[in-house]
Motif scaffolding. Structure first.
Motif, PDB file in Angstrom:
ATOM      1  N   HIS A 148      -8.938 -16.155   0.654  1.00 22.96           N
ATOM      2  CA  HIS A 148      -8.048 -15.444   1.576  1.00 22.96           C
ATOM      3  C   HIS A 148      -6.749 -15.051   0.882  1.00 22.96           C
ATOM      4  N   VAL A 149      -6.201 -15.932   0.071  1.00 20.05           N
ATOM      5  CA  VAL A 149      -4.988 -15.573  -0.676  1.00 20.05           C
ATOM      6  C   VAL A 149      -5.279 -14.402  -1.605  1.00 20.05           C
ATOM      7  N   GLY A 150      -6.441 -14.432  -2.261  1.00 19.63           N
ATOM      8  CA  GLY A 150      -6.829 -13.295  -3.092  1.00 19.63           C
ATOM      9  C   GLY A 150      -6.920 -12.012  -2.280  1.00 19.63           C
ATOM     10  N   ALA A 151      -7.467 -12.131  -1.053  1.00 18.75           N
ATOM     11  CA  ALA A 151      -7.596 -10.951  -0.199  1.00 18.75           C
ATOM     12  C   ALA A 151      -6.228 -10.419   0.240  1.00 18.75           C
ATOM     13  N   VAL A 152      -5.270 -11.299   0.464  1.00 16.18           N
ATOM     14  CA  VAL A 152      -3.926 -10.860   0.855  1.00 16.18           C
ATOM     15  C   VAL A 152      -3.252 -10.132  -0.305  1.00 16.18           C
ATOM     16  N   VAL A 153      -3.405 -10.655  -1.512  1.00 17.35           N
ATOM     17  CA  VAL A 153      -2.874  -9.957  -2.694  1.00 17.35           C
ATOM     18  C   VAL A 153      -3.517  -8.578  -2.807  1.00 17.35           C
ATOM     19  N   LEU A 154      -4.843  -8.532  -2.578  1.00 17.40           N
ATOM     20  CA  LEU A 154      -5.550  -7.253  -2.594  1.00 17.40           C
ATOM     21  C   LEU A 154      -4.991  -6.305  -1.544  1.00 17.40           C
ATOM     22  N   LEU A 155      -4.714  -6.823  -0.348  1.00 15.05           N
ATOM     23  CA  LEU A 155      -4.195  -5.990   0.737  1.00 15.05           C
ATOM     24  C   LEU A 155      -2.873  -5.337   0.358  1.00 15.05           C
ATOM     25  N   LEU A 156      -2.011  -6.065  -0.327  1.00  9.34           N
ATOM     26  CA  LEU A 156      -0.732  -5.493  -0.744  1.00  9.34           C
ATOM     27  C   LEU A 156      -0.958  -4.282  -1.650  1.00  9.34           C
ATOM     28  N   GLY A 157      -1.918  -4.409  -2.558  1.00  5.55           N
ATOM     29  CA  GLY A 157      -2.228  -3.278  -3.424  1.00  5.55           C
ATOM     30  C   GLY A 157      -2.815  -2.107  -2.657  1.00  5.55           C
ATOM     31  N   LEU A 158      -3.678  -2.402  -1.680  1.00  3.06           N
ATOM     32  CA  LEU A 158      -4.296  -1.341  -0.881  1.00  3.06           C
ATOM     33  C   LEU A 158      -3.258  -0.609  -0.046  1.00  3.06           C
ATOM     34  N   LEU A 159      -2.327  -1.347   0.544  1.00  2.00           N
ATOM     35  CA  LEU A 159      -1.281  -0.720   1.355  1.00  2.00           C
ATOM     36  C   LEU A 159      -0.391   0.186   0.500  1.00  2.00           C
ATOM     37  N   ALA A 160      -0.078  -0.279  -0.703  1.00  2.00           N
ATOM     38  CA  ALA A 160       0.748   0.548  -1.598  1.00  2.00           C
ATOM     39  C   ALA A 160       0.003   1.825  -1.986  1.00  2.00           C
ATOM     40  N   MET A 161      -1.292   1.707  -2.273  1.00  2.00           N
ATOM     41  CA  MET A 161      -2.094   2.892  -2.602  1.00  2.00           C
ATOM     42  C   MET A 161      -2.071   3.897  -1.453  1.00  2.00           C
ATOM     43  N   GLY A 162      -2.306   3.407  -0.246  1.00  2.00           N
ATOM     44  CA  GLY A 162      -2.341   4.281   0.916  1.00  2.00           C
ATOM     45  C   GLY A 162      -1.007   4.914   1.224  1.00  2.00           C
ATOM     46  N   PHE A 163       0.069   4.152   1.041  1.00  2.00           N
ATOM     47  CA  PHE A 163       1.413   4.652   1.334  1.00  2.00           C
ATOM     48  C   PHE A 163       1.773   5.818   0.400  1.00  2.00           C
ATOM     49  N   PHE A 164       1.551   5.627  -0.891  1.00  2.00           N
ATOM     50  CA  PHE A 164       1.930   6.673  -1.847  1.00  2.00           C
ATOM     51  C   PHE A 164       0.977   7.856  -1.820  1.00  2.00           C
ATOM     52  N   ALA A 165      -0.293   7.616  -1.462  1.00  2.00           N
ATOM     53  CA  ALA A 165      -1.276   8.709  -1.448  1.00  2.00           C
ATOM     54  C   ALA A 165      -1.250   9.485  -0.135  1.00  2.00           C
ATOM     55  N   GLY A 166      -0.576   8.939   0.882  1.00  2.00           N
ATOM     56  CA  GLY A 166      -0.468   9.637   2.156  1.00  2.00           C
ATOM     57  C   GLY A 166      -1.657   9.443   3.079  1.00  2.00           C
ATOM     58  N   GLY A 167      -2.434   8.407   2.883  1.00  2.00           N
ATOM     59  CA  GLY A 167      -3.576   8.119   3.749  1.00  2.00           C
ATOM     60  C   GLY A 167      -4.428   7.023   3.147  1.00  2.00           C
TER      61      GLY A 167
END
Length: 585
Positions: A224-243
């Motif tokens: 789960h901790v690994g998944a939360v770290v992954l989520l931070l990366g996914l959110l950053a990708m989505g934020f900068f890419a606009g979706g």
């Protein structure tokens, strides 16, 4: 939106019918729950095969079902050359292991009942056997008192209840794994990624061995901790890419600021590396896989942890491929894979518990996959992807072998075993096929995976004239010797030598176990002889991912025979259609 709903049905039918499986198990018994769950997964696998056949035949390169999902973008399910091998292996494993689960879990649940902890074995004709056969023994003998009959009925119902819960969690677990590899949206990927964790946590906590609740918590915490770290990366990708849709990320990956790119790659690699149980973030795996019930070990190791490799391929190498993020960090992934190969193999060689040998072996095999993904060549990445298929089949056979031995001998310690080849010939032969698959010996599928993987690594080293990659290639070849050592040493200690006196009457397990093992053994031999079943779509898709990047990424050279002279001539690699950014067919 796609007109068909094959993938939607294949994904959610197991989840929607999981409560029905629970009800059937409680009311109708173990056999009914087993065959109902098997039927659900068989139908879902058939639904998955319908678009898969179209992709394999070249009728379409990508099959997508997409549905509007509000502010998150689109909820989609995508089958292509990359997700196809992962999805098929996951559901084939889940379907076959549902049958294998029946005798093993009846035995395991009955062992955990307080009144049956002593003097009970897998071949008992007592109340547990009656639960497994869906008929109660009450009233069958005039010598059984009413209080004894009540105990038999209570025990019978407890076993039914536990098996019913097991199959409902099993179906939910299957759905989570499939949804993760079919997802077309970052948030959707994360939701499925976590959904496969929850039922697997309960399966270990309720049905495992040893300090199972503590081990389940460790498993949950790490992943789960690994998944939360992954989520931070996914959110950053989505934020900068606009979706959050994959197509949006792929099209706008160039908008990610250069200073953020290393952080996003780090989050993806660490988050997915925990799921892969790569070296240094592997701590949870030897405990969880060794102490999980064997059918679940045979899913956690062959199917679930390899989804981390799929995430690296999809999220890092494909979606961020245009940013140079892969080429910049591939060498480090290559080194990490090599360290994981050697560490897992060395630790496996030191174990006495069969399941711990196989658990550390899984770490080593994930190292092979990482080694291929970091090879920086189309061949290496293709070989690493094919290794998921070969590891899934080979390791499933070996975990099933371990379960068969536990059922028949009551021990997992190799020092207490020996000479079982004469007593369990079917198990020994099938286990040898699984062992040869993991070692990488022809004609098993393991040979094809390792051959392509190391060929790709050597290609990169030779093309770049890179002494470091050449050295790592040599060390990787030596690691295969380590794999052979621990597998053959385990096989010798279990099946050869002098048989202990207390095991003189041991015999092969029933058909639920031997036939299901034989299915996987047949598959690994078929793929070894005809690897294009999985290799063709993988190769086409990986070529499409890196089309136009030949200056950075070596591509395989195809040798064809000239129609006029019969001589072999070198030709350019065939043009691979771009696999990403297209809608459904």
């Amino acid at each position: 939106m796609a007109e068909s709903y094959f993938l939607l049905a294949a994904t959610f039918i197991p989840l929607l019918l999981a409560p029905v499986a629970y009800g059937i198990g409680r009311k109708a018994g173990v056999n009914a729950a087993t065959w109902f769950s098997f039927g659900i997964l068989a139908v879902s696998t058939a639904l998955l095969l319908i678009p898969a056949i179209g992709i394999y035949n070249g009728q379409q390169q990508t099959y997508v079902e997409s549905y509007v999902w509000g502010q998150f973008g689109n909820f989609g399910l995508r089958l292509d050359g990359l997700s196809l091998p992962f999805a098929l292996i996951i559901y084939i494993l889940c379907t076959v292991l549902a049958l294998y689960s029946k005798p093993y879990m009846v035995h395991k649940v009955s062992e955990d009942l307080p009144e049956h902890k002593a003097g009970h074995n897998g071949d008992s004709n007592g109340p547990v056997a009656s639960a497994g056969n869906d008929h109660s023994s009450h009233g069958s003998s005039p010598n059984i008192s009413s209080s004894q009959q009540l105990t038999v009925l209570e025990t019978d119902q407890r076993v039914k209840n536990q098996i019913a819960l097991y199959f409902s969690l099993y179906l939910a677990f299957s759905m989570g794994m499939l949804g993760t590899v079919l997802a077309t949206n970052l948030i959707e990927f994360y939701v499925f990624f976590e959904l496969m964790l929850v039922p697997s946590f309960f399966l270990v906590a309720f049905y495992g061995y040893g300090a199972r609740r503590r081990i389940a918590l460790m498993f949950f915490f790490w992943t789960h901790v690994g998944a939360v770290v992954l989520l931070l990366g996914l959110l950053a990708m989505g934020f900068f890419a606009g979706g959050f849709d994959f197509d949006t990320i792929r099209a706008n990956a160039g908008n990610i600021p250069a200073q953020w790119l290393p952080l996003i790659v780090f989050a993806l690699v660490i988050g997915l590396g925990v799921k892969l149980a790569a070296f240094l973030v592997h701590i949870w795996l030897p405990y969880a896989h060794a102490e999980a019930p064997t059918p679940i070990s045979a899913l956690l190791s062959p199917a679930m942890i390899g989804i981390g490799a799929y995430g690296l391929l999809r999220l890092w190498m494909e979606l961020l491929g245009g940013t140079g993020a892969y080429e910049q960090y591939s060498l480090y992934i290559n080194m990490w894979g090599l360290a994981t190969m050697i560490y897992g193999g060395a630790m496996a060689l030191m174990q006495d518990d069969i399941k711990k040998v196989l658990a550390y072996s899984s770490i080593s095999q994930m190292g092979y996959i990482l080694f291929g993904l970091g090879a920086e060549s189309v061949l290496g990445i293709t070989g690493g992807t094919l290794m998921y298929v070969t590891h899934g089949l080979g390791k499933a056979i070996l975990f099933m072998m371990a379960g068969s031995i536990i059922l028949q001998t009551g021990t997992r310690s190799m020092t207490k075993l020996g000479g079982l080849a004469g007593k369990m010939p079917y198990t020994a032969v099938l286990a040898m096929i699984g062992a040869l698959t993991i070692i990488g010996i022809p004609p098993t599928s393991g040979f094809m995976g390792e051959w392509i993987l190391f060929n790709g690594m050597l290609q990169t080293a030779a093309t770049d004239m890179d002494p470091l990659r050449t050295t790592m290639f040599g060390l990787g070849i030596l690691a295969t010797v380590l794999s052979s050592a621990y597998i053959l040493w385990m096989f010798k200690r279990i099946f050869f030598g002098k048989i202990p006196e207390e095991l003189a009457h041991v015999k092969d397990s029933n058909r639920y176990i031997t036939v299901t093992m034989a299915v996987f053994a047949a598959m690994t031999l078929i793929i070894g002889v005809y690897p294009d079943l999985f290799l063709a779509p993988i190769d086409d898709y990986i070529n499409g991912m890196f089309e136009g990047n030949s200056e950075v990424l070596p591509v395989p050279v195809h040798i064809e025979e000239s129609e006029n002279s019969g001589e072999s001539v070198v030709v350019a690699p065939p043009e691979a259609a771009t696999a990403g950014g297209e809608g459904g067919h």
